[in-house]
Design an enzyme around this catalytic site. Structure first.
Site, PDB file in Angstrom:
ATOM      1  CE  LYS A  22      -1.694   1.763   4.025  1.00  0.00           C
ATOM      2  NZ  LYS A  22      -1.210   3.021   4.483  1.00  0.00           N
ATOM      3  CG  ASN A  23       2.315   2.549   3.649  1.00  0.00           C
ATOM      4  OD1 ASN A  23       1.206   2.972   3.249  1.00  0.00           O
ATOM      5  ND2 ASN A  23       2.727   2.370   4.757  1.00  0.00           N
ATOM      6  CB  CYS A 115      -3.719  11.504  12.018  1.00  0.00           C
ATOM      7  SG  CYS A 115      -3.487   9.604  11.694  1.00  0.00           S
ATOM      8  NE  ARG A 120       0.643  10.546   9.905  1.00  0.00           N
ATOM      9  CZ  ARG A 120       0.191   9.471   9.137  1.00  0.00           C
ATOM     10  NH1 ARG A 120      -0.917   9.007   9.432  1.00  0.00           N
ATOM     11  NH2 ARG A 120       1.087   9.122   8.275  1.00  0.00           N
ATOM     12  CG  ASP A 308       3.434   1.874   9.651  1.00  0.00           C
ATOM     13  OD1 ASP A 308       3.521   1.954   8.247  1.00  0.00           O
ATOM     14  OD2 ASP A 308       2.942   2.522  10.552  1.00  0.00           O
ATOM     15  NE  ARG A 400      -7.512   4.261   5.525  1.00  0.00           N
ATOM     16  CZ  ARG A 400      -7.163   5.676   5.877  1.00  0.00           C
ATOM     17  NH1 ARG A 400      -7.285   5.966   7.037  1.00  0.00           N
ATOM     18  NH2 ARG A 400      -6.309   6.269   4.967  1.00  0.00           N
TER      19      ARG A 400
HETATM   20  C1  EPZ Z   1       4.338   6.803   6.129  1.00  0.00           C
HETATM   21  O1  EPZ Z   1       3.623   8.294   6.649  1.00  0.00           O
HETATM   22  C2  EPZ Z   1       3.529   5.861   6.113  1.00  0.00           C
HETATM   23  N1  EPZ Z   1       2.274   5.871   5.225  1.00  0.00           N
HETATM   24  C3  EPZ Z   1       2.935   5.573   7.602  1.00  0.00           C
HETATM   25  O2  EPZ Z   1       2.205   4.228   7.705  1.00  0.00           O
HETATM   26  C4  EPZ Z   1       4.354   5.206   8.495  1.00  0.00           C
HETATM   27  O3  EPZ Z   1       3.688   5.133   9.747  1.00  0.00           O
HETATM   28  C5  EPZ Z   1       5.009   6.388   8.407  1.00  0.00           C
HETATM   29  O4  EPZ Z   1       5.356   6.733   7.004  1.00  0.00           O
HETATM   30  C6  EPZ Z   1       6.389   6.321   9.179  1.00  0.00           C
HETATM   31  O5  EPZ Z   1       7.071   5.037   8.686  1.00  0.00           O
HETATM   32  C7  EPZ Z   1       2.425   6.037   3.964  1.00  0.00           C
HETATM   33  O6  EPZ Z   1       3.345   5.520   3.545  1.00  0.00           O
HETATM   34  C8  EPZ Z   1       1.100   6.078   3.232  1.00  0.00           C
HETATM   35  P1  EPZ Z   1       6.287  10.506   8.197  1.00  0.00           P
HETATM   36  P2  EPZ Z   1       3.990   9.532   6.782  1.00  0.00           P
HETATM   37  O7  EPZ Z   1       6.126  11.637   7.268  1.00  0.00           O
HETATM   38  O8  EPZ Z   1       5.137   9.831   5.477  1.00  0.00           O
HETATM   39  C9  EPZ Z   1       6.985  13.695  11.321  1.00  0.00           C
HETATM   40  C10 EPZ Z   1       0.318   2.758   7.725  1.00  0.00           C
HETATM   41  O9  EPZ Z   1       0.001   2.329   8.956  1.00  0.00           O
HETATM   42  N2  EPZ Z   1       6.658  14.643  10.566  1.00  0.00           N
HETATM   43  O10 EPZ Z   1       7.335   9.705   7.863  1.00  0.00           O
HETATM   44  O11 EPZ Z   1       2.982  10.459   6.420  1.00  0.00           O
HETATM   45  C11 EPZ Z   1       5.740  13.156  11.614  1.00  0.00           C
HETATM   46  O12 EPZ Z   1       4.849  13.559  12.430  1.00  0.00           O
HETATM   47  C12 EPZ Z   1       0.527   4.211   7.882  1.00  0.00           C
HETATM   48  O13 EPZ Z   1       0.390   2.259   6.527  1.00  0.00           O
HETATM   49  C13 EPZ Z   1       6.931  16.163  10.404  1.00  0.00           C
HETATM   50  O14 EPZ Z   1       7.085  16.504  11.763  1.00  0.00           O
HETATM   51  O15 EPZ Z   1       4.943   9.476   7.834  1.00  0.00           O
HETATM   52  C14 EPZ Z   1       6.152  11.681  12.376  1.00  0.00           C
HETATM   53  O16 EPZ Z   1       6.351  11.968  13.528  1.00  0.00           O
HETATM   54  C15 EPZ Z   1       0.278   4.833   9.064  1.00  0.00           C
HETATM   55  N3  EPZ Z   1       6.659  17.157   9.531  1.00  0.00           N
HETATM   56  C16 EPZ Z   1       7.410  11.654  11.522  1.00  0.00           C
HETATM   57  O17 EPZ Z   1       7.870  12.846  11.151  1.00  0.00           O
HETATM   58  C17 EPZ Z   1       6.273  16.429   8.238  1.00  0.00           C
HETATM   59  O18 EPZ Z   1       6.325  17.329   7.320  1.00  0.00           O
HETATM   60  C18 EPZ Z   1       7.661  10.368  10.581  1.00  0.00           C
HETATM   61  O19 EPZ Z   1       6.421  10.841   9.588  1.00  0.00           O
HETATM   62  C19 EPZ Z   1       6.119  15.159   8.106  1.00  0.00           C
HETATM   63  C20 EPZ Z   1       6.513  14.147   9.181  1.00  0.00           C
END
Ligand code: EPZ
Length: 421
Positions: A22-23, A115, A120, A308, A400
């Protein structure tokens, strides 16, 4: 709305095929907006999230055809404003921001809302696009991006945030940078296999990218990209979820169509608990061994232990007659599953972003509420292990991100069925 009725205590045995990721599929589908040519993507899992993405691409003007896992997309003439009604339903819609900015130098995508797994923000995405020379405004709940062709240039960009790199943020900036003038260097890039898979697809489209899969990615901008064909990598989180099912209730569960190397942090933790694992070129087999030990884990960006898989390991810890500790560093509040598992009799104490689990106490079936995708997977695992019947409500969370989870588990010997709420 549907629920899942799970009868506990059935042993699991046999083979399961892992679906496409998915991701990985979500940003790759969005990347097709970068060219007016036709792209063919294989092994796209049939999930509500991928269906949302295809609807968004359609609303943006792309022609989309789909037949059992193969998606053909032609984004000939496209619009720059993504439809709020669809975007608000799925955070990952933010992935269209980079391609629209790269190709049209203009984009409007609504700011993702709250969320349940925690805070996020998307500040790193916006910082990256600004560094490429785009003007970014957040107005009326929308992110408005605009740039001039002359001003859209490659730069050195640090994408490291307080919780580490950002997966979708790295993807967004990498996609936009493929069509920016000159060289972009992303430092503090996310190194997840899904980022590498996206880069592989972009390279097939004619992009010049080096270092994807490491924390330093170099993108040489090109004038335009062309159509390409790509097969999405297997879903390592779906695979990890089945490994945990096999650890909790298995008499030999084999995963097929998986990349064992993508799961090292998960398999090494399971081996440390005493479970036997066998890996082949594209397979993994897990056997319980009757005596298992507790574990201590901390989630980290890839190649560390994936956030995850945290909830699923919380369910596993409840089944192991020992103490375990889980610390969440990516989404510190990501413990919605704990209150629900405790309703089944689990002994879990939360201290800040750490869960202390005293496993071994029998779990009893109960009605429980899914709150997010991975928490719901943990509740299904706990229900399979518990005595009696468990009802997992809000099944849409599972749909999902897991393709036919109930059918796949039933084929391994589980007793479960969908029912209307
Ligand atoms: C991806 O989300 C995945 N989703 C998430 O999987 C996964 O949990 C996450 O990466 C971490 O591995 C998809 O790929 C669709 P991040 P993403 O930006 O990219 C902070 C699932 O269960 N952050 O890597 O949205 C954020 O708050 C889902 O399949 C900022 O501060 O996650 C978090 O603490 C849930 N500013 C950390 O970074 C930003 O602009 C990592 O988030 C972006 C993120």
């Amino acid at each position: 709305m549907e629920k899942l009725i799970v009868q506990g205590g059935h042993r699991l045995k046999g083979r399961v095929n892992i679906s496409g990721s998915k991701n990985s599929a979500l940003p790759i589908l969005a990347a097709t907006l970068l060219t007016r040519d036709t792209c063919t993507i294989r092994r796209v899992p049939d999930l509500s999230d991928t269906n949302y993405m295809l609807r968004i691409l359609g609303e943006l003007g792309a022609e989309v055809e789909r037949a059992s896992g193969v998606v053909v997309i032609t984004a000939g003439k496209i619009k720059w404003k993504a439809p709020y009604e669809l975007v608000r339903k799925m955070r990952a819609s933010i992935c269209v921001l980079g391609p629209l900015t790269g190709r049209l130098h203009k984009a409007s995508v609504s700011l993702p809302g709250g969320c349940v797994i925690g805070d996020r923000p998307v500040d790193l995405h916006l910082r990256g696009l600004e560094a490429l020379g785009a003007k970014v405004l957040v107005e009326g709940g929308d992110i408005l991006v605009s740039a001039t062709r002359a001003g859209f240039k490659g730069r050195v960009i640090n994408m490291m945030g307080k919780h580490g790199p950002t997966v979708l943020g790295t993807g967004n900036v990498m996609m936009a940078a493929t069509l920016a003038k000159g060289t972009t260097i992303i430092e503090g890039a996310a190194a997840e296999p899904e980022v590498e898979d996206l880069a592989d697809f972009l390279i097939k489209m004619g992009a010049k990218i080096e270092g994807a899969g490491t924390n330093r990615v170099v993108i040489e901008g090109v004038k335009e990209l062309h159509g390409a064909e790509h097969t999405v990598i297997p879903d390592r989180i779906e695979a990890g979820t089945f490994l945990v099912a096999g650890a909790m209730l298995g008499d030999g569960v084999t995963l097929k169509r998986v990349v064992p190397g993508h799961l090292r942090a998960v398999t090494s933790t399971l081996e440390a608990c005493g479970f036997e694992l066998e890996s082949g070129r594209d397979s993994l087999t897990i056997r319980g061994n009757g005596s298992s030990r507790g574990f201590t884990l901390t989630t980290h960006p890839y190649p560390g232990f994936p956030t995850d898989m945290q909830a699923q390991f919380c369910a596993l810890a409840c089944a192991i007659p020992d103490s375990s500790t889980i610390t969440e560093t990516i989404f510190p509040q990501r413990f919605m599953h704990v209150a629900e598992i405790k309703r089944m009799g689990a002994n879990v104490t939360l201290q800040g972003a750490t869960a202390h689990i005293r496993g071994g106490a029998p779990l009893k079936g109960a009605p429980v509420m899914a709150s997010d995708l991975r928490a719901s997977a943990a509740l299904v695992l706990a229900g399979l292990f518990a005595e009696g019947q468990t009802e997992v409500h809000r099944l849409y969370h599972i749909d999902r991100g897991y393709e036919h989870l109930d059918d796949k588990l039933a084929a391994l010997g589980a007793s479960l069925e969908r029912a209307r709420e």
